[in-house]
Design a protein around this motif. Structure first.
Motif, PDB file in Angstrom:
ATOM      1  N   LYS A 133     -21.231 -14.924 -17.127  1.00 22.49           N
ATOM      2  CA  LYS A 133     -20.933 -16.692 -17.510  1.00 22.49           C
ATOM      3  C   LYS A 133     -20.578 -17.982 -16.676  1.00 22.49           C
ATOM      4  O   LYS A 133     -20.696 -18.463 -17.009  1.00 22.49           O
ATOM      5  CB  LYS A 133     -20.265 -16.697 -18.883  1.00 22.49           C
ATOM      6  N   SER A 134     -20.660 -17.519 -15.551  1.00 16.09           N
ATOM      7  CA  SER A 134     -20.562 -18.647 -14.356  1.00 16.09           C
ATOM      8  C   SER A 134     -20.962 -19.760 -14.915  1.00 16.09           C
ATOM      9  O   SER A 134     -21.163 -21.493 -14.666  1.00 16.09           O
ATOM     10  CB  SER A 134     -21.248 -18.415 -12.925  1.00 16.09           C
ATOM     11  N   ASP A 135     -22.392 -19.718 -15.248  1.00 19.08           N
ATOM     12  CA  ASP A 135     -22.989 -20.953 -15.996  1.00 19.08           C
ATOM     13  C   ASP A 135     -22.990 -21.824 -16.685  1.00 19.08           C
ATOM     14  O   ASP A 135     -22.787 -22.809 -17.013  1.00 19.08           O
ATOM     15  CB  ASP A 135     -24.045 -20.453 -16.271  1.00 19.08           C
ATOM     16  N   ALA A 136     -21.412 -21.253 -17.865  1.00 15.98           N
ATOM     17  CA  ALA A 136     -21.159 -22.134 -18.856  1.00 15.98           C
ATOM     18  C   ALA A 136     -19.692 -22.713 -18.225  1.00 15.98           C
ATOM     19  O   ALA A 136     -19.422 -23.448 -18.890  1.00 15.98           O
ATOM     20  CB  ALA A 136     -20.252 -20.546 -19.753  1.00 15.98           C
ATOM     21  N   TYR A 137     -19.111 -22.864 -16.723  1.00 12.47           N
ATOM     22  CA  TYR A 137     -18.380 -23.383 -16.463  1.00 12.47           C
ATOM     23  C   TYR A 137     -18.650 -24.841 -16.332  1.00 12.47           C
ATOM     24  O   TYR A 137     -19.197 -24.992 -16.078  1.00 12.47           O
ATOM     25  CB  TYR A 137     -17.553 -22.861 -15.085  1.00 12.47           C
ATOM     26  N   ASP A 138     -17.842 -25.847 -16.568  1.00  8.69           N
ATOM     27  CA  ASP A 138     -18.088 -27.025 -17.005  1.00  8.69           C
ATOM     28  C   ASP A 138     -16.630 -27.702 -16.256  1.00  8.69           C
ATOM     29  O   ASP A 138     -16.089 -27.559 -16.677  1.00  8.69           O
ATOM     30  CB  ASP A 138     -18.619 -27.700 -17.671  1.00  8.69           C
ATOM     31  N   ASP A 139     -17.126 -27.911 -14.881  1.00 10.55           N
ATOM     32  CA  ASP A 139     -16.116 -28.603 -13.808  1.00 10.55           C
ATOM     33  C   ASP A 139     -15.775 -29.857 -14.638  1.00 10.55           C
ATOM     34  O   ASP A 139     -14.582 -30.415 -14.330  1.00 10.55           O
ATOM     35  CB  ASP A 139     -16.313 -29.046 -12.479  1.00 10.55           C
ATOM     36  N   ARG A 140     -16.301 -30.971 -15.573  1.00 13.38           N
ATOM     37  CA  ARG A 140     -15.812 -31.865 -15.607  1.00 13.38           C
ATOM     38  C   ARG A 140     -14.899 -31.723 -17.440  1.00 13.38           C
ATOM     39  O   ARG A 140     -13.989 -32.856 -17.764  1.00 13.38           O
ATOM     40  CB  ARG A 140     -16.908 -32.644 -16.711  1.00 13.38           C
ATOM     41  N   LYS A 141     -15.114 -30.573 -18.408  1.00 11.77           N
ATOM     42  CA  LYS A 141     -13.640 -30.264 -18.923  1.00 11.77           C
ATOM     43  C   LYS A 141     -12.745 -29.524 -18.190  1.00 11.77           C
ATOM     44  O   LYS A 141     -11.610 -29.609 -19.336  1.00 11.77           O
ATOM     45  CB  LYS A 141     -14.641 -28.269 -19.804  1.00 11.77           C
ATOM     46  N   GLY A 142     -12.797 -28.423 -17.384  1.00 14.42           N
ATOM     47  CA  GLY A 142     -11.565 -28.780 -16.578  1.00 14.42           C
ATOM     48  C   GLY A 142     -11.416 -27.704 -15.169  1.00 14.42           C
ATOM     49  O   GLY A 142     -12.046 -27.586 -14.867  1.00 14.42           O
ATOM     50  N   ARG A 143     -10.347 -27.737 -15.089  1.00 16.22           N
ATOM     51  CA  ARG A 143     -10.412 -26.526 -13.693  1.00 16.22           C
ATOM     52  C   ARG A 143     -10.062 -25.503 -13.697  1.00 16.22           C
ATOM     53  O   ARG A 143     -10.490 -24.527 -14.585  1.00 16.22           O
ATOM     54  CB  ARG A 143      -8.815 -26.593 -12.869  1.00 16.22           C
ATOM     55  N   PHE A 144     -11.384 -24.965 -12.428  1.00 21.76           N
ATOM     56  CA  PHE A 144     -12.078 -23.200 -12.141  1.00 21.76           C
ATOM     57  C   PHE A 144     -10.563 -22.650 -12.830  1.00 21.76           C
ATOM     58  O   PHE A 144     -10.948 -21.824 -13.926  1.00 21.76           O
ATOM     59  CB  PHE A 144     -12.673 -23.016 -11.116  1.00 21.76           C
ATOM     60  N   TYR A 145      -9.844 -22.523 -12.244  1.00 17.80           N
ATOM     61  CA  TYR A 145      -8.698 -21.547 -12.551  1.00 17.80           C
ATOM     62  C   TYR A 145      -8.082 -21.552 -14.565  1.00 17.80           C
ATOM     63  O   TYR A 145      -7.964 -20.375 -14.648  1.00 17.80           O
ATOM     64  CB  TYR A 145      -7.354 -21.682 -11.747  1.00 17.80           C
ATOM     65  N   THR A 146      -8.210 -22.459 -14.742  1.00 18.58           N
ATOM     66  CA  THR A 146      -7.828 -23.052 -16.695  1.00 18.58           C
ATOM     67  C   THR A 146      -8.992 -21.893 -16.749  1.00 18.58           C
ATOM     68  O   THR A 146      -8.667 -21.495 -17.392  1.00 18.58           O
ATOM     69  CB  THR A 146      -7.877 -24.173 -16.330  1.00 18.58           C
ATOM     70  N   TRP A 147     -10.786 -22.331 -17.118  1.00 14.10           N
ATOM     71  CA  TRP A 147     -11.609 -21.479 -17.363  1.00 14.10           C
ATOM     72  C   TRP A 147     -11.128 -19.512 -16.779  1.00 14.10           C
ATOM     73  O   TRP A 147     -11.210 -19.056 -17.795  1.00 14.10           O
ATOM     74  CB  TRP A 147     -12.864 -22.020 -17.227  1.00 14.10           C
ATOM     75  N   ALA A 148     -10.848 -19.219 -15.872  1.00 16.28           N
ATOM     76  CA  ALA A 148     -10.872 -18.317 -15.953  1.00 16.28           C
ATOM     77  C   ALA A 148      -9.280 -17.887 -16.018  1.00 16.28           C
ATOM     78  O   ALA A 148      -9.540 -16.441 -16.828  1.00 16.28           O
ATOM     79  CB  ALA A 148     -10.456 -18.420 -14.088  1.00 16.28           C
ATOM     80  N   TYR A 149      -8.222 -18.720 -16.421  1.00 15.15           N
ATOM     81  CA  TYR A 149      -7.496 -18.446 -17.174  1.00 15.15           C
ATOM     82  C   TYR A 149      -7.492 -17.573 -18.464  1.00 15.15           C
ATOM     83  O   TYR A 149      -7.219 -16.708 -18.997  1.00 15.15           O
ATOM     84  CB  TYR A 149      -6.255 -19.112 -16.953  1.00 15.15           C
TER      85      TYR A 149
END
Length: 185
Positions: free
Chosen positions: A58-74
């Motif tokens: 789901k890496s395409d779903a990550y949007d850096d405008r919505k938050g940090r990568f770590y927060t998404w992974a967390y």
């Protein structure tokens, strides 16, 4: 920070080395979150692996405008752990958890239930229906208001009014019983 953006960009283009580097960078922190929730090392290791598989897919779903990568992974790791411990809990009662000491006690409870039903019958029809849907049929307020075809706010006021009327009725009954006891003494 630019290095992380490059890694994430490579991850989105399915570069396995980027996943490995992100794993090295974040796996310890994510494992710590998972182990605190599930308290099982074997399960935590499997969930960590599952977390990184989800990150990969789901890496395409990550949007850096919505938050940090770590927060998404967390969030992914936390949700995986919570879902795993919920899955192990029994949602259906399989054993007898009866609190009755005898059949007569069980019958007394049934009589109390009938008395409650009798009290509910004194309410207006729409209040009766609202109480029945929520407390006897187990519907949520949202499901019940749709069943009755009224707005959610209206439905909630039906419940509030019905409970208030039942409370007032029981206060009158208890007061009457207390007066009766005093008279008998």
């Amino acid at each position: 920070m630019d290095n992380e953006k490059d890694l994430i960009s490579k991850l989105k283009s399915k570069d396995e080395s980027a996943l490995g580097l992100l794993y090295d960078k974040y796996s310890a922190a994510l494992y710590g979150i998972i182990i605190r929730i599930c308290k099982d090392e074997g399960l935590a290791e499997n969930l960590l692996q599952d977390t990184f598989m989800t990150i990969w897919k789901k890496s395409d779903a990550y949007d850096d405008r919505k938050g940090r990568f770590y927060t998404w992974a967390y969030r992914i790791a936390k949700n995986k752990a919570l879902n795993a411990i919920r899955k192990d809990k029994k949602l259906i009662q399989t054993e007898d958890l009866s609190v009755y000491k005898s059949k007569t006690e069980e019958q007394n409870i049934d009589i109390d239930h009938l008395k409650l039903k009798g009290a509910i019958k004194r309410l207006e029809t729409h209040h009766q229906k609202a109480i029945e849907l929520v407390y006897f049929n187990g519907l949520t307020h949202r499901e019940a208001n749709e069943e009755m075809g009224v707005p959610l706010g209206t439905f909630k006021s039906y419940i509030k009014q019905a409970l208030k009327q039942l409370q007032e009725l029981y206060i009158k009954v208890v007061t009457f019983i207390m007066i009766l006891i005093e008279v008998i003494r």
